[in-house]
Design a protein around this motif. Structure first.
Motif, PDB file in Angstrom:
ATOM      1  N   VAL A 152       5.114   2.948  15.214  1.00  0.00           N
ATOM      2  CA  VAL A 152       5.410   3.006  16.651  1.00  0.00           C
ATOM      3  C   VAL A 152       6.421   4.115  16.934  1.00  0.00           C
ATOM      4  N   HIS A 153       7.442   4.206  16.101  1.00  0.00           N
ATOM      5  CA  HIS A 153       8.447   5.252  16.260  1.00  0.00           C
ATOM      6  C   HIS A 153       7.816   6.631  16.077  1.00  0.00           C
ATOM      7  N   ALA A 154       6.899   6.769  15.118  1.00  0.00           N
ATOM      8  CA  ALA A 154       6.202   8.039  14.900  1.00  0.00           C
ATOM      9  C   ALA A 154       5.385   8.422  16.132  1.00  0.00           C
ATOM     10  N   GLN A 155       4.690   7.451  16.736  1.00  0.00           N
ATOM     11  CA  GLN A 155       3.930   7.722  17.952  1.00  0.00           C
ATOM     12  C   GLN A 155       4.840   8.234  19.062  1.00  0.00           C
ATOM     13  N   LYS A 156       5.983   7.579  19.226  1.00  0.00           N
ATOM     14  CA  LYS A 156       6.914   7.983  20.286  1.00  0.00           C
ATOM     15  C   LYS A 156       7.482   9.368  20.026  1.00  0.00           C
ATOM     16  N   LEU A 157       7.785   9.672  18.766  1.00  0.00           N
ATOM     17  CA  LEU A 157       8.285  11.008  18.438  1.00  0.00           C
ATOM     18  C   LEU A 157       7.221  12.067  18.717  1.00  0.00           C
ATOM     19  N   LEU A 158       5.988  11.798  18.314  1.00  0.00           N
ATOM     20  CA  LEU A 158       4.901  12.745  18.537  1.00  0.00           C
ATOM     21  C   LEU A 158       4.598  12.922  20.020  1.00  0.00           C
ATOM     22  N   ALA A 159       4.857  11.878  20.802  1.00  0.00           N
ATOM     23  CA  ALA A 159       4.625  11.952  22.244  1.00  0.00           C
ATOM     24  C   ALA A 159       5.787  12.618  22.964  1.00  0.00           C
ATOM     25  N   GLY A 160       6.841  12.920  22.245  1.00  0.00           N
ATOM     26  CA  GLY A 160       7.997  13.543  22.887  1.00  0.00           C
ATOM     27  C   GLY A 160       8.693  12.605  23.847  1.00  0.00           C
ATOM     28  N   GLY A 161       8.593  11.322  23.606  1.00  0.00           N
ATOM     29  CA  GLY A 161       9.238  10.339  24.462  1.00  0.00           C
ATOM     30  C   GLY A 161       8.446  10.008  25.713  1.00  0.00           C
ATOM     31  N   LEU A 162       7.254  10.587  25.873  1.00  0.00           N
ATOM     32  CA  LEU A 162       6.438  10.319  27.052  1.00  0.00           C
ATOM     33  C   LEU A 162       5.633   9.050  26.839  1.00  0.00           C
ATOM     34  N   PHE A 211      -3.799  10.278  11.395  1.00  0.00           N
ATOM     35  CA  PHE A 211      -3.397  11.150  10.287  1.00  0.00           C
ATOM     36  C   PHE A 211      -1.999  11.712  10.519  1.00  0.00           C
ATOM     37  N   PHE A 212      -1.710  12.180  11.731  1.00  0.00           N
ATOM     38  CA  PHE A 212      -0.379  12.685  12.062  1.00  0.00           C
ATOM     39  C   PHE A 212       0.677  11.618  11.784  1.00  0.00           C
ATOM     40  N   ILE A 213       0.414  10.409  12.218  1.00  0.00           N
ATOM     41  CA  ILE A 213       1.385   9.320  12.051  1.00  0.00           C
ATOM     42  C   ILE A 213       1.595   9.013  10.573  1.00  0.00           C
ATOM     43  N   GLN A 214       0.515   8.823   9.822  1.00  0.00           N
ATOM     44  CA  GLN A 214       0.646   8.489   8.408  1.00  0.00           C
ATOM     45  C   GLN A 214       1.253   9.633   7.609  1.00  0.00           C
ATOM     46  N   TYR A 215       0.881  10.867   7.942  1.00  0.00           N
ATOM     47  CA  TYR A 215       1.434  12.020   7.228  1.00  0.00           C
ATOM     48  C   TYR A 215       2.928  12.148   7.518  1.00  0.00           C
ATOM     49  N   SER A 216       3.336  11.913   8.767  1.00  0.00           N
ATOM     50  CA  SER A 216       4.762  12.011   9.093  1.00  0.00           C
ATOM     51  C   SER A 216       5.564  10.921   8.387  1.00  0.00           C
ATOM     52  N   LEU A 217       4.996   9.723   8.284  1.00  0.00           N
ATOM     53  CA  LEU A 217       5.674   8.646   7.552  1.00  0.00           C
ATOM     54  C   LEU A 217       5.793   8.987   6.069  1.00  0.00           C
ATOM     55  N   MET A 218       4.711   9.489   5.504  1.00  0.00           N
ATOM     56  CA  MET A 218       4.713   9.854   4.088  1.00  0.00           C
ATOM     57  C   MET A 218       5.682  11.008   3.825  1.00  0.00           C
ATOM     58  N   ALA A 219       5.630  12.015   4.675  1.00  0.00           N
ATOM     59  CA  ALA A 219       6.480  13.189   4.484  1.00  0.00           C
ATOM     60  C   ALA A 219       7.957  12.849   4.653  1.00  0.00           C
ATOM     61  N   SER A 220       8.276  11.963   5.578  1.00  0.00           N
ATOM     62  CA  SER A 220       9.688  11.614   5.768  1.00  0.00           C
ATOM     63  C   SER A 220      10.224  10.775   4.602  1.00  0.00           C
ATOM     64  N   LYS A 221       9.333  10.063   3.897  1.00  0.00           N
ATOM     65  CA  LYS A 221       9.744   9.278   2.730  1.00  0.00           C
ATOM     66  C   LYS A 221       9.876  10.137   1.469  1.00  0.00           C
ATOM     67  N   MET A 276       0.853  -1.176   0.000  1.00  0.00           N
ATOM     68  CA  MET A 276       0.000   0.000   0.000  1.00  0.00           C
ATOM     69  C   MET A 276       0.899   1.240   0.000  1.00  0.00           C
ATOM     70  N   ASN A 277       0.592   2.206  -0.887  1.00  0.00           N
ATOM     71  CA  ASN A 277       1.429   3.397  -0.932  1.00  0.00           C
ATOM     72  C   ASN A 277       0.965   4.414   0.116  1.00  0.00           C
ATOM     73  N   ASP A 278       1.743   5.488   0.249  1.00  0.00           N
ATOM     74  CA  ASP A 278       1.510   6.460   1.317  1.00  0.00           C
ATOM     75  C   ASP A 278       0.159   7.150   1.216  1.00  0.00           C
ATOM     76  N   SER A 279      -0.212   7.586   0.014  1.00  0.00           N
ATOM     77  CA  SER A 279      -1.496   8.269  -0.120  1.00  0.00           C
ATOM     78  C   SER A 279      -2.657   7.314   0.155  1.00  0.00           C
ATOM     79  N   GLU A 280      -2.475   6.030  -0.144  1.00  0.00           N
ATOM     80  CA  GLU A 280      -3.505   5.046   0.182  1.00  0.00           C
ATOM     81  C   GLU A 280      -3.631   4.884   1.695  1.00  0.00           C
ATOM     82  N   ASN A 281      -2.503   4.983   2.418  1.00  0.00           N
ATOM     83  CA  ASN A 281      -2.553   4.915   3.875  1.00  0.00           C
ATOM     84  C   ASN A 281      -3.348   6.083   4.441  1.00  0.00           C
ATOM     85  N   LEU A 282      -3.113   7.284   3.909  1.00  0.00           N
ATOM     86  CA  LEU A 282      -3.876   8.452   4.359  1.00  0.00           C
ATOM     87  C   LEU A 282      -5.350   8.297   3.998  1.00  0.00           C
TER      88      LEU A 282
END
Length: 131
Positions: A86-96, A61-71, A1-7
């Motif tokens: 999972v890594h995107a969630q942790k980054l968005l949580a600021g490590g909390l 949406f934040f997670i999928q957009y960050s994955l798509m944007a980083s690619k 599945m491509n990035d836009s399909e994930n969104l």
């Protein structure tokens, strides 16, 4: 599945779940013989479910957009480069991260969502533009 399909999948899931809850609401409104107190409790539960649906969709949406944007840094500006969801969630949580290794992000306040969008993405991102 491509990035836009994930969104698109994030929005499709939201739409499907939203329509299911609206249908339940409409059926509840037209139901006869259901105690008013019971209906009230069901409406409160329905409202809570709708709100959680909203929060989960914003988070997804934040997670999928960050994955798509980083690619695709040539097309989107993202200030983080997550390896996976999972890594995107942790980054968005600021490590909390909770003690059970789960991540709980707060998407309840539109101003905070907009601020997160400004921090993690350029101001041309859909979240910032729509908020």
């Amino acid at each position: 599945m491509n990035d836009s399909e994930n969104l698109q999948q994030v929005f499709s899931k939201f739409s499907e779940d939203f329509n299911t809850l609206v249908s339940f609401h409409n059926n509840l409104l037209s139901s006869k013989g259901v105690d008013d107190q019971y209906k009230e409790l069901l409406f409160e539960t329905l409202f809570f479910r709708l709100f959680r649906l909203y929060e989960n969709t914003i988070g997804d949406f934040f997670i999928q957009y960050s994955l798509m944007a980083s690619k695709h840094p040539d097309q989107y500006t993202c200030y983080i480069s997550p390896k996976d969801e999972v890594h995107a969630q942790k980054l968005l949580a600021g490590g909390l991260v909770q003690s059970d290794d789960t991540v709980r992000l707060d998407w309840a306040k539109p101003n905070q969502v907009k601020t997160k969008a400004e921090i993690f993405f350029s101001t041309e991102n859909p979240i910032y533009i729509l908020s």
